[in-house]
Design a protein around this motif. Structure first.
Motif, mmCIF file in Angstrom:
data_model
loop_
_atom_site.group_PDB
_atom_site.id
_atom_site.type_symbol
_atom_site.label_atom_id
_atom_site.label_comp_id
_atom_site.label_asym_id
_atom_site.label_seq_id
_atom_site.Cartn_x
_atom_site.Cartn_y
_atom_site.Cartn_z
ATOM 1 N N ASN A 48 34.383 35.265 40.868
ATOM 2 C CA ASN A 48 35.382 35.618 39.871
ATOM 3 C C ASN A 48 35.008 36.946 39.212
ATOM 4 O OD1 ASN A 48 37.154 35.800 37.672
ATOM 5 N ND2 ASN A 48 37.212 33.582 37.414
ATOM 6 N N ASP A 49 35.896 37.909 39.283
ATOM 7 C CA ASP A 49 35.567 39.228 38.729
ATOM 8 C C ASP A 49 35.590 39.247 37.204
ATOM 9 O OD1 ASP A 49 38.242 39.323 37.998
ATOM 10 O OD2 ASP A 49 38.774 40.990 39.322
ATOM 11 N N ASP B 83 40.072 37.988 40.777
ATOM 12 C CA ASP B 83 40.299 37.177 39.587
ATOM 13 C C ASP B 83 40.878 35.806 39.919
ATOM 14 O OD1 ASP B 83 42.607 38.498 40.456
ATOM 15 O OD2 ASP B 83 43.589 38.227 38.524
ATOM 16 N N ARG B 84 41.378 35.638 41.143
ATOM 17 C CA ARG B 84 41.931 34.351 41.556
ATOM 18 C C ARG B 84 42.001 34.296 43.073
ATOM 19 N NH1 ARG B 84 46.253 37.572 40.210
ATOM 20 N NH2 ARG B 84 48.050 37.587 41.631
ATOM 21 N N ILE B 85 42.230 33.098 43.587
ATOM 22 C CA ILE B 85 42.392 32.924 45.031
ATOM 23 C C ILE B 85 43.881 32.831 45.331
ATOM 24 C CG2 ILE B 85 41.896 31.469 47.028
ATOM 25 C CD1 ILE B 85 39.381 30.531 45.631
ATOM 26 N N ALA B 86 44.420 33.875 45.892
ATOM 27 C CA ALA B 86 45.813 33.897 46.299
ATOM 28 C C ALA B 86 45.899 33.602 47.798
ATOM 29 C CB ALA B 86 46.434 35.248 45.970
ATOM 30 N N ARG C 121 42.594 42.449 41.290
ATOM 31 C CA ARG C 121 43.968 42.883 41.065
ATOM 32 C C ARG C 121 44.125 43.636 39.747
ATOM 33 N NH1 ARG C 121 43.619 38.319 43.738
ATOM 34 N NH2 ARG C 121 44.834 38.035 45.635
ATOM 35 N N SER C 122 43.075 43.651 38.960
ATOM 36 C CA SER C 122 43.083 44.448 37.739
ATOM 37 C C SER C 122 43.207 45.921 38.107
ATOM 38 C CB SER C 122 41.783 44.213 36.965
ATOM 39 O OG SER C 122 41.535 45.242 36.059
#
Length: 283
Positions: free
Chosen positions: A34-35, A10-13, A59-60
């Motif tokens: 992007n999921d 969902d994001r780039i960490a 991460r969901s």
């Protein structure tokens, strides 16, 4: 020819950024997908077939397993596998799966109602830990030290949580102040670190800013982690263990592990290990 990898998240960490930056040197072409924008159907989203493998780091608490399931049905490889992710996303399923395979896990009770909760506290005895079935990073994990406050704590689960959030586990509080995270790539432990609770927070979790130190090779840990991988299949995992008087037990297995703390403490190049694993398995 460069192996084409989609990081589904969902994001780039920090972890995804490390992988993206290291990709050319590892012989990989990595793109972020992007999921939240896939809209997969029965045959899979066509663009996913442009990739050799999906590195699922959603991460969901539910997206990863769903995406991996539909991707595999469309003939697209996923790491981790849909079966592994579906097990890791649900603490009750994971505990049951590992226990059936002979892997040591803490005692636990599945709590779906106040009656369940009251019986679980009575059977296990305080102090107990109440934790959501779906969740991570130590959030909403609650230590209940005394039985006279237990029902007041459960009020928050019952009154504020939706049905999805009300599914919980109750387990004994395993005192000791530290836990061990093993980062697994493929079938091997590439780094391990011990987390000690910091300040007044009793929880052991890198996301909470706990103190971290590398630990060396421990045959007992290796044996348990090997058994976890035997059951879930080779992949990329964060295997969290608690120390007890009877040895280590597996608390959780994270299917999309953050690896910054372990990589820093142990001094290991995690992106290189992941790249080598993907090349070996899919090139």
């Amino acid at each position: 020819m460069s192996l084409k990898v989609a990081i589904v998240a969902d994001r780039i960490a920090w972890e995804e950024r490390q992988l993206l930056q290291a990709a050319p040197a590892l012989g990989l072409t990595i793109h972020w997908v992007n999921d939240e924008s896939l809209c997969l159907g029965a045959d899979g989203e066509p663009s996913l077939r442009d990739y050799d493998v999906l590195l699922v780091r959603s991460r969901s608490y539910t997206r990863g397993g769903l995406i991996a399931t539909l991707a595999e049905a469309a003939g697209v490889a996923a790491v981790n596998s849909a079966r592994a992710i579906n097990a890791c996303e649900n603490k009750a399923v994971l505990r049951t799966t590992l226990r059936a395979a002979g892997v040591p896990v803490p005692d636990y009770r599945l709590v779906l109602s106040r009656k369940d909760f009251e019986k679980a506290v009575e059977e296990i005895g305080t102090p107990v830990v109440l934790k959501p079935i779906y969740g991570g990073m130590g959030k909403r994990v609650t230590l209940i030290r005394h039985s006279d406050t237990a029902n007041s704590v459960y009020d928050y689960v019952e009154d504020l949580g939706h049905a999805f959030e009300q599914a919980c586990l109750v387990e004994p509080f395993l005192a000791g102040g530290s836990s061990v995270r093993c980062l697994v790539v493929g079938r091997e432990i590439v780094g391990a670190a011990e987390f000690a609770s910091a300040g007044t927070d009793w929880r052991n979790n890198a996301a909470l800013g706990n103190q971290t130190s590398a630990i060396g090779h421990d045959p007992d840990i290796v044996k348990i982690v090997d058994a976890v991988v035997d059951e879930l299949g080779a992949g990329i995992y964060g295997v969290d263990l608690f120390r007890t008087d009877d040895g280590f037990v597996v608390n959780e297995v994270n299917h999309a592990p953050g690896f910054r703390a372990v990589a820093t403490a142990a001094g290991v190049d995690v992106p290189a290990a992941i790249g080598a694993c993907l090349q070996e398995q899919f090139s």
